[in-house]
Design an enzyme around this catalytic site. Structure first.
Site, PDB file in Angstrom:
ATOM      1  N   CYS A 279       0.858  -1.197   0.000  1.00 22.57           N
ATOM      2  CA  CYS A 279       0.000   0.000   0.000  1.00 22.57           C
ATOM      3  C   CYS A 279       0.892   1.245   0.000  1.00 22.57           C
ATOM      4  O   CYS A 279       0.765   2.126   0.853  1.00 22.57           O
ATOM      5  CB  CYS A 279      -0.955   0.008   1.191  1.00 22.57           C
ATOM      6  SG  CYS A 279      -1.843  -1.551   1.453  1.00 22.57           S
ATOM      7  N   ALA A 280       1.803   1.309  -0.958  1.00 24.48           N
ATOM      8  CA  ALA A 280       2.939   2.229  -0.903  1.00 24.48           C
ATOM      9  C   ALA A 280       2.632   3.664  -1.296  1.00 24.48           C
ATOM     10  O   ALA A 280       3.310   4.587  -0.853  1.00 24.48           O
ATOM     11  CB  ALA A 280       4.064   1.709  -1.803  1.00 24.48           C
ATOM     12  N   ALA A 281       1.666   3.887  -2.192  1.00 23.32           N
ATOM     13  CA  ALA A 281       1.430   5.235  -2.717  1.00 23.32           C
ATOM     14  C   ALA A 281       1.038   6.198  -1.597  1.00 23.32           C
ATOM     15  O   ALA A 281       0.364   5.791  -0.643  1.00 23.32           O
ATOM     16  CB  ALA A 281       0.339   5.191  -3.781  1.00 23.32           C
ATOM     17  N   ASP A 345       1.277  -0.458   5.550  1.00 24.82           N
ATOM     18  CA  ASP A 345       0.500   0.756   5.845  1.00 24.82           C
ATOM     19  C   ASP A 345      -0.898   0.516   5.279  1.00 24.82           C
ATOM     20  O   ASP A 345      -1.212   0.897   4.151  1.00 24.82           O
ATOM     21  CB  ASP A 345       1.169   1.961   5.198  1.00 24.82           C
ATOM     22  CG  ASP A 345       0.599   3.280   5.692  1.00 24.82           C
ATOM     23  OD1 ASP A 345      -0.456   3.255   6.355  1.00 24.82           O
ATOM     24  OD2 ASP A 345       1.187   4.332   5.400  1.00 24.82           O
ATOM     25  N   CYS A 398      -3.319   5.048   9.809  1.00 16.38           N
ATOM     26  CA  CYS A 398      -3.527   6.461  10.152  1.00 16.38           C
ATOM     27  C   CYS A 398      -4.940   6.633  10.723  1.00 16.38           C
ATOM     28  O   CYS A 398      -5.663   7.555  10.361  1.00 16.38           O
ATOM     29  CB  CYS A 398      -3.304   7.359   8.944  1.00 16.38           C
ATOM     30  SG  CYS A 398      -4.282   6.952   7.488  1.00 16.38           S
TER      31      CYS A 398
END
EC number: 2.1.1.176
Length: 449
Positions: A279-281, A345, A398
């Site tokens: 989920c890098a972007a 993430d 987050c």
């Protein structure tokens, strides 16, 4: 709030109208922000709404900045504005009229205590001009004028009454307020209030190119006040457009929240390791990992378009990674070679970054928490099998909701017999000088051999 004024009513309006107003005018910016507000109320994320408006209007950079600033202000006061409008209008205004009023009111009375950016009479005049220029609402320009002038006359009484309503006082849906109170009974007010403030502009210094002290000296030479707030983190006293940040285009620094900058060091990457950033972007953590060590990194994301953002960041910083468009809950893309480190993430409600994305509070529903927690658990279990023995997986979210953070981490450890290592846990966004970061959660796990 009367049912006729309820925000869940979503009639379609003409949001792709091309205005003939002068782009440097406040009326042009207010009309653009109102169009964005309507689209958020119809379920679109604010950045996507703004991108469409910018493209359709061919707005100048200055106009884009004004539209964005006004739209974000509107999101942070939307519940208050809607309640004030319901007090003053016997019948709910058309959506575009209500949106225009909702962008005007925060310009007259910012509830965050900051000075009003424009004179009140200017806001009223330009709101009327904006209304008169739009074919859907030109007939309502007299109503816009009347309501805003009434607000100026009765401001103190109207505000006092409205601020007795918790949704209007804190500018969140009631379920969100209740969830924060339940999770953080001692700090709930600070958390809610911090979410209504504009975030600081925090930079990450690229250790491959410069040092924190050298970059601070460079900023001082440019007359830009700043301070170090983390090992590689610098906060500017006054935010500026990204392209005006010294050395940004050359890769000396990147924009990244101070809390988010904890991720890469926690992974303890060493040269030669195989690393997966799931989920890098848009790639902030990807690039930070590569700044710290020469590793073989795969950046995974379900959205190929978002991976383009990762590549742009890699190019600017002159770094390399393998970009893999695929869903993190799938293993169809995986070649079977295990990773030494995995950064997960995972998708979440994003409740911890609401000050950066103030539209989230109006787009989310209470049921989203359970659905996203289920997806995240599936992703974590899938990634765990890709981790090598003695490898480490860093779980990041987050979110402020324990169901997506601590409860998720505890359940994951039990399911997978993972050893939990020291990590910060829940970072609360309190808006203080010491904790002026996003609301992130960190849990670190080791797979024992």
């Amino acid at each position: 709030m009367r049912e006729s004024h309820h925000r869940d009513l979503k009639p379609r309006v003409q949001t792709d109208f091309k205005s003939e107003l002068k782009q440097e005018s406040l009326a042009f910016a207010m009309l653009g922000a109102a169009s964005a507000t309507v689209q958020v109320q119809q379920g679109m994320a604010l950045p996507q709404a703004l991108a469409g408006i910018f493209a359709n209007s061919n707005a100048t950079p200055q106009a884009r900045g004004a539209i964005q600033d006004i739209a974000y202000r509107a999101m942070r006061q939307l519940a208050l504005s809607e309640l004030l409008i319901s007090y003053m209008a016997e019948k709910a205004p058309d959506p575009m009229v209500a949106a225009l009023l909702s962008v005007a009111l925060p310009l007259i009375v910012p509830v965050d205590g900051s000075p009003a950016p424009y004179e009140a009479f200017t806001v009223v005049d330009q709101a009327v001009t904006a209304a008169g220029s739009h074919p859907d609402i030109a007939r309502a320009k007299n109503m816009v004028n009347a309501l805003l002038r009434r607000f100026l006359r009765e401001k103190d009484v109207l505000m006092e009454e409205a601020l007795e309503n918790p949704e209007a006082k804190y500018n969140y849906p009631q379920w969100w307020i209740d969830a924060v109170i339940t999770a953080y009974p001692k700090q709930w007010q600070q958390v809610l209030e911090a979410g209504n403030k504009a975030p600081p502009l925090t930079l990450r210094v690229n250790a491959r190119r410069t040092s924190v002290q050298d970059y601070l000296a460079r900023l001082a030479e440019e007359g830009m006040e700043a301070q170090q707030i983390g090992p590689s983190a610098i906060r500017l006293a006054k935010p500026v457009p990204v392209l005006q940040i010294p050395g940004f285009a050359e890769g000396d620094v990147s924009v990244q929240d101070a809390g988010a900058q904890l991720a890469a060091p926690l992974l303890d990457v060493q040269p030669g390791m195989r690393v997966l950033d799931a989920c890098a972007a848009p790639g902030g953590k990807t690039c930070h990992i590569l700044e710290l060590a020469d590793v073989s990194l795969t950046a995974l994301d379900a959205d190929p378009k978002r991976l383009q953002r990762v590549q742009e960041n890699l190019d600017r910083l002159q770094l390399q990674a393998t970009l893999q468009p695929a869903e993190a809950q799938s293993d169809a893309w995986w070649d079977g070679q295990q990773f030494d480190r995995i950064l997960a993430d995972v998708p979440c409600t994003a409740s911890g970054i609401v000050r950066r994305h103030p539209d989230i509070r109006w787009l989310r529903r209470k049921s989203d928490t359970r659905q996203l927690a289920t997806l995240s658990a599936e992703i974590l279990d899938n990634l765990w099998k890709m981790l090598a023995p003695n490898g480490k997986l860093l779980f990041v979210t987050c979110s402020l909701w324990p169901q997506e953070s601590e409860a998720q981490a505890a359940a994951f450890a039990v399911r997978n017999r993972a050893t939990r290592l020291d990590a910060p846990g829940q970072l609360l966004p309190l808006g203080s000088s010491e904790q002026d970061h996003d609301g992130l959660f960190y849990a670190l796990f080791r797979k024992d051999a």
